[in-house]
Design an enzyme around this catalytic site. Structure first.
Site, mmCIF file in Angstrom:
data_model
loop_
_atom_site.group_PDB
_atom_site.id
_atom_site.type_symbol
_atom_site.label_atom_id
_atom_site.label_comp_id
_atom_site.label_asym_id
_atom_site.label_seq_id
_atom_site.Cartn_x
_atom_site.Cartn_y
_atom_site.Cartn_z
ATOM 1 N N ASP A 76 -12.533 -12.661 -99.421
ATOM 2 C CA ASP A 76 -12.205 -11.439 -100.157
ATOM 3 C C ASP A 76 -11.555 -10.445 -99.207
ATOM 4 O OD1 ASP A 76 -14.286 -10.375 -98.663
ATOM 5 O OD2 ASP A 76 -15.677 -10.162 -100.347
ATOM 6 N N HIS B 266 -14.297 -10.411 -95.933
ATOM 7 C CA HIS B 266 -15.177 -11.469 -95.439
ATOM 8 C C HIS B 266 -14.499 -12.827 -95.370
ATOM 9 C CE1 HIS B 266 -17.633 -8.388 -97.577
ATOM 10 N NE2 HIS B 266 -18.284 -8.416 -96.419
ATOM 11 N N SER C 243 -22.831 -7.044 -94.209
ATOM 12 C CA SER C 243 -22.434 -7.943 -95.294
ATOM 13 C C SER C 243 -21.927 -9.292 -94.808
ATOM 14 C CB SER C 243 -21.347 -7.287 -96.163
ATOM 15 O OG SER C 243 -20.201 -6.973 -95.388
#
Length: 377
Positions: free
Chosen positions: A337, A340, A52
């Site tokens: 977040d 990340h 991600s």
């Protein structure tokens, strides 16, 4: 008049030939020294594998809980939410830009000429181990990402020919950033047996043994220029901070992932010594990130211990929800977040990876790797 028309047609013909050649299939310098300017792209293409941190939409159409194709993700990205787990650019977006490439498309969306400058195969929740990330249901593990690359290779070989493709692939960049989820969404998860089966060093050995085989597969498919991103300071992300009543970094987690980074460096050195014509470089993400955390004000950051978008302690207990209002001063936050970094951090790390010294990227930086001629090796 006839002479002028003939000259104009010659110019148009030359331009058309060059446009056709400036892709994955040819390694040319349009107009070269004769025409007065050189080709902008430093490499033919970049192929991206990971999770991600660099996914740009491959999970969008999967039955997965690991998605970011909704607002406020992409709030600062031209075009809005794309599936990037950031408010804007990821690190590989910045690297692609500095290499003179367009933004690399996601495998799930790339077709035809879209693939000629590279493809991004990264998938949120993916790991080196196939079983990693199963809590999120749908994800594309590294093994499947490699198979997807092989599909792309077959596609472009059919169109451009094996010799031209092999030459271009050998000059292209292969960015690989794997391993984070093998800890966060495997080893550290209570519903996985892994922690009871392996201690930290044993697990790092298991991961890098598998990683070695996977990278060998990419080498056998023609990859020659590799960028390997190490794991970051994972004990200091908001999700981990939120588990501490005092909101402190977990040195236990930071120590847990260190053997993995050391094993990857050893693997890289072995590859450089034993794989003909290949060059691997290591991005010390942990060192870069620790420097940013330690010297945050010097880099323009004022918030280092909570996410810009999220819920709960350190805005890290629940990650950024659809249509949640994020912080307004995003450029001052290190974390976007629970897991990340912000676009500002991604851009900073991309720039340092591109032209930093050997304390950051070893044994050479991305710019030097791009300029390296491996044909004689």
């Amino acid at each position: 008049m006839a002479a002028l028309m003939k000259f104009s047609w010659l110019v148009v013909s030359l331009v058309m030939v060059l446009i056709m050649e400036v892709g994955l299939g040819q390694n040319v310098d349009p107009f070269g020294p004769v025409g007065g300017f050189r080709r902008r792209e430093m490499v033919p293409a970049m192929f991206i594998f990971g999770d991600s941190l660099i996914d740009n939409g491959n999970n969008n159409n999967l039955p997965s809980f690991a998605k970011a194709n909704y607002f406020p993700y992409g709030i600062d990205f031209n075009g809005g939410p794309t599936g990037r787990f950031s408010n804007g650019y990821t690190m590989v977006d910045q690297i692609a830009e500095m290499l003179g490439l367009p933004l690399i498309p996601a495998y799930s969306e790339a077709s035809g000429d879209d693939v000629l400058h590279g493809v991004n195969y990264a998938s949120a929740a993916a790991g080196i181990l196939d079983i990693t990330g199963r809590n999120f249901v749908g994800r594309i593990p590294f093994n499947q990402q490699i198979r997807n690359f092989q599909n792309t290779l077959d596609q472009i070989t059919d169109n451009l020919g094996a010799v031209d493709v092999a030459r271009a692939i050998g000059k292209s960049m292969f960015f690989v950033g794997m391993g984070s989820n093998d800890y966060l969404n495997n080893y550290l998860m209570p519903n996985y047996p892994t922690k009871n089966q392996y201690n930290g060093p044993q697990y790092a050995n298991l991961l890098v043994q598998q990683y070695t085989q996977q990278l060998n597969t990419l080498y056998n498919l023609g990859a020659r220029k590799f960028i390997l991103a190490g794991l970051g300071v994972m004990g200091c992300i908001p999700s981990i901070l939120a588990q501490s009543p005092a909101g402190l970094c977990s040195e236990e987690v930071n120590q847990l992932v260190m053997p993995f980074n050391e094993n990857v460096k050893t693997m890289m050195n072995n590859f450089n010594n034993n794989l003909p014509g290949a060059k691997f470089i290591f991005l010390d993400v942990a060192r870069m990130f620790r420097d940013i955390l330690t010297n945050a004000p010097a880099y323009g950051f004022s918030v280092i211990n909570r996410g810009c978008c999220g819920i709960g302690r350190n805005r890290g207990q629940v990650t950024c929800l659809p249509f949640q209002t994020p912080c307004p001063n995003r450029e001052q936050y290190i974390f976007w977040d629970a897991f990340h970094p912000t676009e500002a951090v991604n851009i900073l790390m991309g720039k340092r990876a591109f032209n930093g010294d050997t304390s950051i990227v070893y044994p050479m930086n991305i710019e030097q790797l791009a300029n390296l001629d491996l044909e004689t090796n």
